[in-house]
Design a protein around this motif. Structure first.
Motif, PDB file in Angstrom:
ATOM      1  N   LYS A  44      44.827  52.494  32.693  1.00  0.00           N
ATOM      2  CA  LYS A  44      43.789  51.509  32.367  1.00  0.00           C
ATOM      3  C   LYS A  44      43.805  50.411  33.429  1.00  0.00           C
ATOM      4  N   PRO A  45      43.277  50.728  34.616  1.00  0.00           N
ATOM      5  CA  PRO A  45      43.406  49.806  35.755  1.00  0.00           C
ATOM      6  C   PRO A  45      42.694  48.467  35.586  1.00  0.00           C
ATOM      7  N   CYS A  46      41.740  48.366  34.696  1.00  0.00           N
ATOM      8  CA  CYS A  46      41.005  47.105  34.515  1.00  0.00           C
ATOM      9  C   CYS A  46      41.369  46.376  33.222  1.00  0.00           C
ATOM     10  N   ASP A  47      42.465  46.803  32.591  1.00  0.00           N
ATOM     11  CA  ASP A  47      42.935  46.148  31.368  1.00  0.00           C
ATOM     12  C   ASP A  47      44.299  45.531  31.624  1.00  0.00           C
ATOM     13  N   PRO A  48      44.512  44.290  31.180  1.00  0.00           N
ATOM     14  CA  PRO A  48      45.839  43.676  31.354  1.00  0.00           C
ATOM     15  C   PRO A  48      46.915  44.504  30.658  1.00  0.00           C
ATOM     16  N   LEU A  49      48.058  44.637  31.317  1.00  0.00           N
ATOM     17  CA  LEU A  49      49.199  45.331  30.745  1.00  0.00           C
ATOM     18  C   LEU A  49      49.895  44.403  29.763  1.00  0.00           C
ATOM     19  N   LYS A  50      50.080  44.865  28.523  1.00  0.00           N
ATOM     20  CA  LYS A  50      50.758  44.039  27.519  1.00  0.00           C
ATOM     21  C   LYS A  50      52.153  43.686  28.034  1.00  0.00           C
ATOM     22  N   GLY A  51      52.450  42.391  28.067  1.00  0.00           N
ATOM     23  CA  GLY A  51      53.734  41.911  28.556  1.00  0.00           C
ATOM     24  C   GLY A  51      53.824  41.819  30.065  1.00  0.00           C
ATOM     25  N   GLY A  52      52.747  42.162  30.760  1.00  0.00           N
ATOM     26  CA  GLY A  52      52.737  42.104  32.223  1.00  0.00           C
ATOM     27  C   GLY A  52      52.473  40.702  32.742  1.00  0.00           C
ATOM     28  N   PHE A  53      52.556  40.541  34.035  1.00  0.00           N
ATOM     29  CA  PHE A  53      52.317  39.225  34.651  1.00  0.00           C
ATOM     30  C   PHE A  53      50.827  38.959  34.817  1.00  0.00           C
ATOM     31  N   ASP A  54      50.474  37.696  34.908  1.00  0.00           N
ATOM     32  CA  ASP A  54      49.088  37.271  35.098  1.00  0.00           C
ATOM     33  C   ASP A  54      49.095  35.890  35.740  1.00  0.00           C
ATOM     34  N   HIS A  83      44.991  44.129  39.039  1.00  0.00           N
ATOM     35  CA  HIS A  83      43.534  43.997  39.145  1.00  0.00           C
ATOM     36  C   HIS A  83      43.141  42.534  39.006  1.00  0.00           C
ATOM     37  N   CYS A  84      41.865  42.252  39.291  1.00  0.00           N
ATOM     38  CA  CYS A  84      41.295  40.913  39.087  1.00  0.00           C
ATOM     39  C   CYS A  84      40.513  40.910  37.782  1.00  0.00           C
ATOM     40  N   GLU A  85      40.774  39.890  36.976  1.00  0.00           N
ATOM     41  CA  GLU A  85      40.144  39.772  35.656  1.00  0.00           C
ATOM     42  C   GLU A  85      38.734  39.166  35.694  1.00  0.00           C
ATOM     43  N   GLN A  86      38.312  38.666  36.844  1.00  0.00           N
ATOM     44  CA  GLN A  86      36.974  38.073  36.921  1.00  0.00           C
ATOM     45  C   GLN A  86      35.933  39.144  36.567  1.00  0.00           C
ATOM     46  N   ILE A  87      34.901  38.754  35.856  1.00  0.00           N
ATOM     47  CA  ILE A  87      33.862  39.689  35.410  1.00  0.00           C
ATOM     48  C   ILE A  87      33.351  40.518  36.592  1.00  0.00           C
ATOM     49  N   ASP A  88      33.356  41.831  36.421  1.00  0.00           N
ATOM     50  CA  ASP A  88      32.853  42.824  37.372  1.00  0.00           C
ATOM     51  C   ASP A  88      33.692  42.987  38.639  1.00  0.00           C
ATOM     52  N   HIS A  89      34.781  42.241  38.824  1.00  0.00           N
ATOM     53  CA  HIS A  89      35.566  42.397  40.049  1.00  0.00           C
ATOM     54  C   HIS A  89      36.366  43.702  40.044  1.00  0.00           C
ATOM     55  N   CYS A  90      37.071  44.000  38.972  1.00  0.00           N
ATOM     56  CA  CYS A  90      37.847  45.242  38.916  1.00  0.00           C
ATOM     57  C   CYS A  90      36.939  46.469  38.976  1.00  0.00           C
ATOM     58  N   SER A  92      34.331  46.758  40.442  1.00  0.00           N
ATOM     59  CA  SER A  92      33.813  46.810  41.809  1.00  0.00           C
ATOM     60  C   SER A  92      34.886  47.238  42.804  1.00  0.00           C
ATOM     61  N   GLY A  93      36.103  47.465  42.319  1.00  0.00           N
ATOM     62  CA  GLY A  93      37.168  47.955  43.187  1.00  0.00           C
ATOM     63  C   GLY A  93      38.237  46.946  43.551  1.00  0.00           C
ATOM     64  N   MET A  94      38.268  45.791  42.892  1.00  0.00           N
ATOM     65  CA  MET A  94      39.281  44.783  43.207  1.00  0.00           C
ATOM     66  C   MET A  94      40.573  45.121  42.483  1.00  0.00           C
ATOM     67  N   VAL A  95      41.321  46.062  43.080  1.00  0.00           N
ATOM     68  CA  VAL A  95      42.593  46.535  42.546  1.00  0.00           C
ATOM     69  C   VAL A  95      43.626  46.563  43.664  1.00  0.00           C
ATOM     70  N   PHE A  96      44.895  46.608  43.266  1.00  0.00           N
ATOM     71  CA  PHE A  96      46.003  46.531  44.213  1.00  0.00           C
ATOM     72  C   PHE A  96      47.185  47.294  43.629  1.00  0.00           C
ATOM     73  N   ALA A  97      48.062  47.793  44.505  1.00  0.00           N
ATOM     74  CA  ALA A  97      49.254  48.497  44.033  1.00  0.00           C
ATOM     75  C   ALA A  97      50.461  48.210  44.919  1.00  0.00           C
ATOM     76  N   VAL A  98      51.615  48.176  44.272  1.00  0.00           N
ATOM     77  CA  VAL A  98      52.902  48.180  44.961  1.00  0.00           C
ATOM     78  C   VAL A  98      53.523  49.540  44.672  1.00  0.00           C
ATOM     79  N   ASN A  99      53.952  50.217  45.722  1.00  0.00           N
ATOM     80  CA  ASN A  99      54.649  51.502  45.594  1.00  0.00           C
ATOM     81  C   ASN A  99      53.848  52.568  44.851  1.00  0.00           C
TER      82      ASN A  99
END
Length: 109
Positions: A44-54, A83-90, A92-99
């Motif tokens: 779920k790349p556009c949903d905040p991870l429960k307990g994750g950082f923000d 991902h970015c939580e701003q409306i329509d940013h995720c 639109s492809g505003m995602v990032f990954a480590v490893n």
């Protein structure tokens, strides 16, 4: 590892992925507009991870030269999805990954 959030490049993190070792830090520097650095998951790349950082929203003016930063520590070798939580940013492809894995659940997927 330094990552630019938004700015002249548009609705992206630059670079959009990094490879880091346990104990490394990833510093996100916000540029103009209003973005977040919010942990998510591959499933779920556009949903905040429960307990994750923000980072929360970080508004930056067009003329601001030194935007705020947000830093995370890499605690293990497992992928970190963002991902970015701003409306329509995720969407639109505003995602990032480590490893991100090179096979299977890759960044491109």
């Amino acid at each position: 590892h330094d990552v630019i959030v938004g700015g002249a490049a548009g609705l992206v993190y630059t670079p959009n992925q990094v490879w880091a070792n346990k104990g490394d830090y990833v510093r996100f520097t916000f540029q103009f507009k209003n973005h977040t650095v919010t942990q998510s998951s591959f499933e779920k790349p556009c949903d905040p991870l429960k307990g994750g950082f923000d980072s929360g929203f970080m508004p930056v003016g067009m003329d601001d030269k030194n935007g705020p930063t947000f830093t995370i520590e890499v605690k293990d070798e497992y992928p970190i999805w963002v991902h970015c939580e701003q409306i329509d940013h995720c969407p639109s492809g505003m995602v990032f990954a480590v490893n991100a894995p090179e096979k299977g659940n890759t960044f491109e997927k």
